[in-house]
Design a protein around this motif. Structure first.
Motif, PDB file in Angstrom:
ATOM      1  N   PRO A 140      41.118  23.237  74.880  1.00 14.67           N
ATOM      2  CA  PRO A 140      42.113  22.817  73.822  1.00 14.67           C
ATOM      3  C   PRO A 140      42.893  23.867  73.299  1.00 14.67           C
ATOM      4  O   PRO A 140      42.279  25.229  73.251  1.00 14.67           O
ATOM      5  N   ASP A 141      44.238  23.838  73.104  1.00 15.24           N
ATOM      6  CA  ASP A 141      44.838  25.157  72.536  1.00 15.24           C
ATOM      7  C   ASP A 141      44.898  25.017  70.969  1.00 15.24           C
ATOM      8  O   ASP A 141      45.338  24.497  70.198  1.00 15.24           O
ATOM      9  N   TRP A 142      43.610  25.923  70.784  1.00 15.15           N
ATOM     10  CA  TRP A 142      43.119  25.890  69.429  1.00 15.15           C
ATOM     11  C   TRP A 142      44.041  26.509  68.411  1.00 15.15           C
ATOM     12  O   TRP A 142      45.089  27.517  68.630  1.00 15.15           O
ATOM     13  N   GLU A 143      44.329  25.791  67.133  1.00 18.92           N
ATOM     14  CA  GLU A 143      45.253  26.544  66.336  1.00 18.92           C
ATOM     15  C   GLU A 143      45.030  27.843  65.635  1.00 18.92           C
ATOM     16  O   GLU A 143      43.659  28.156  65.551  1.00 18.92           O
ATOM     17  N   ASP A 144      45.807  28.632  65.233  1.00 16.43           N
ATOM     18  CA  ASP A 144      45.673  29.993  64.549  1.00 16.43           C
ATOM     19  C   ASP A 144      45.313  29.642  63.258  1.00 16.43           C
ATOM     20  O   ASP A 144      45.784  28.872  62.569  1.00 16.43           O
ATOM     21  N   PRO A 145      43.986  30.205  62.818  1.00 17.77           N
ATOM     22  CA  PRO A 145      43.275  29.838  61.323  1.00 17.77           C
ATOM     23  C   PRO A 145      44.569  30.125  60.339  1.00 17.77           C
ATOM     24  O   PRO A 145      44.511  29.245  59.457  1.00 17.77           O
ATOM     25  N   LEU A 146      45.589  30.899  60.594  1.00 19.03           N
ATOM     26  CA  LEU A 146      46.696  31.185  59.614  1.00 19.03           C
ATOM     27  C   LEU A 146      47.416  29.773  59.251  1.00 19.03           C
ATOM     28  O   LEU A 146      48.123  29.743  58.236  1.00 19.03           O
ATOM     29  N   ASP A 147      47.496  28.961  60.370  1.00 13.37           N
ATOM     30  CA  ASP A 147      48.281  27.860  60.161  1.00 13.37           C
ATOM     31  C   ASP A 147      47.463  26.763  59.386  1.00 13.37           C
ATOM     32  O   ASP A 147      48.228  25.608  59.114  1.00 13.37           O
ATOM     33  N   ILE A 148      46.042  26.907  59.207  1.00 16.06           N
ATOM     34  CA  ILE A 148      45.356  26.024  58.605  1.00 16.06           C
ATOM     35  C   ILE A 148      44.871  26.326  57.387  1.00 16.06           C
ATOM     36  O   ILE A 148      44.750  25.592  56.136  1.00 16.06           O
ATOM     37  N   LEU A 149      44.454  27.752  57.207  1.00 15.23           N
ATOM     38  CA  LEU A 149      44.043  27.967  55.734  1.00 15.23           C
ATOM     39  C   LEU A 149      45.043  28.144  54.876  1.00 15.23           C
ATOM     40  O   LEU A 149      46.111  28.490  55.049  1.00 15.23           O
ATOM     41  N   PRO A 150      44.751  27.685  53.371  1.00 14.03           N
ATOM     42  CA  PRO A 150      45.595  27.682  52.352  1.00 14.03           C
ATOM     43  C   PRO A 150      45.705  29.083  52.039  1.00 14.03           C
ATOM     44  O   PRO A 150      44.956  29.822  51.915  1.00 14.03           O
ATOM     45  N   HIS A 151      47.041  29.503  51.542  1.00 16.39           N
ATOM     46  CA  HIS A 151      47.196  30.895  51.334  1.00 16.39           C
ATOM     47  C   HIS A 151      46.879  31.110  49.834  1.00 16.39           C
ATOM     48  O   HIS A 151      46.728  30.076  48.983  1.00 16.39           O
ATOM     49  N   ARG A 152      46.127  32.277  49.652  1.00 19.95           N
ATOM     50  CA  ARG A 152      45.714  32.809  48.294  1.00 19.95           C
ATOM     51  C   ARG A 152      46.579  33.679  47.753  1.00 19.95           C
ATOM     52  O   ARG A 152      47.487  34.428  48.654  1.00 19.95           O
TER      53      ARG A 152
END
Length: 224
Positions: free
Chosen positions: A13-25
């Motif tokens: 699968p084309d895994w997402e970039d963690p930056l697209d999932i992690l909430p920004h701090r």
């Protein structure tokens, strides 16, 4: 499966970039040469460079520093927090004034419970870092110092290079001492090889930075 039939190729699968999932701090600001963490610290958090440059290195028992990586914008570091109750083996220091985002290990666990896709995306990030580390180990084992030096400069250009006219790239100053600690040799030898590259017209450098055409510099690798 019938004899002679072609085994289907598994498609990952084309895994997402963690930056697209992690909430920004809210990013934290670190001054140049300010320490972010040191060896022996409990690995509590994963970090992301929002702006600036972070040097990740290890210090030997004799006090010698080996630079493992220079992390630029949108690069994760501190991933040992993904191990259970681990301590840092490396140190992270802001190489420039830097802005850093942080997620604690407990944050990552809680987010993964809500958003399971984060697990595979972090695995993909770790795999890319492992592949890069393997490439550097191979270079240390098989390349001569000129080739190792050129690979480091080109890698820095990919992360920190500022495009100039034509196909030239400009890098902020990186001392010969730091390059030596990353390449695995002495400052004097790095200075010797940098001078040779300059005499050949492959790059120019002074206290304000370094300029070169990556396509021309790659000829050093193709000719050896």
């Amino acid at each position: 499966m019938p004899l002679g039939a072609v085994q289907p190729i598994a498609v990952w699968p084309d895994w997402e970039d963690p930056l697209d999932i992690l909430p920004h701090r809210k990013p934290q600001d670190f001054l140049k040469e300010e320490t972010i963490y040191t060896p022996g610290d409990l690995a509590r958090s994963l970090y992301l460079v929002v702006d600036g440059m972070v040097k990740v290195s290890r210090i030997s028992h004799s006090g010698r520093e080996t630079v493992l990586d220079f992390c630029g914008r949108d690069t994760f570091f501190g991933e040992s927090c993904l191990l259970v109750q681990s301590c840092r083996g490396e140190m992270a220091v802001a190489q420039d004034d830097s802005s850093i985002m942080e997620w604690s290990a407990s944050d990552l666990y809680e987010i993964t419970q809500r958003l399971p896709a984060l697990g595979p995306s972090l695995l993909g990030m770790m795999a890319r870092k492992l592949r890069d580390a393997e490439d550097r180990v191979e270079s240390l084992a098989t390349d001569q110092i000129p080739q190792r030096l050129v690979k480091v400069v080109l890698r820095l250009a990919d992360s920190f290079g500022e495009p100039l006219s034509g196909s030239k790239i400009r890098l902020k100053p990186v001392t010969h001492e730091l390059l030596a600690r990353h390449v695995g040799t002495s400052r004097e030898i790095i200075t010797q090889h940098m001078s040779q590259l300059r005499r050949k017209g492959l790059l120019t450098y002074d206290r304000s930075g370094m300029e070169f055409d990556p396509h021309h510099l790659r000829q050093v690798l193709l000719n050896n």
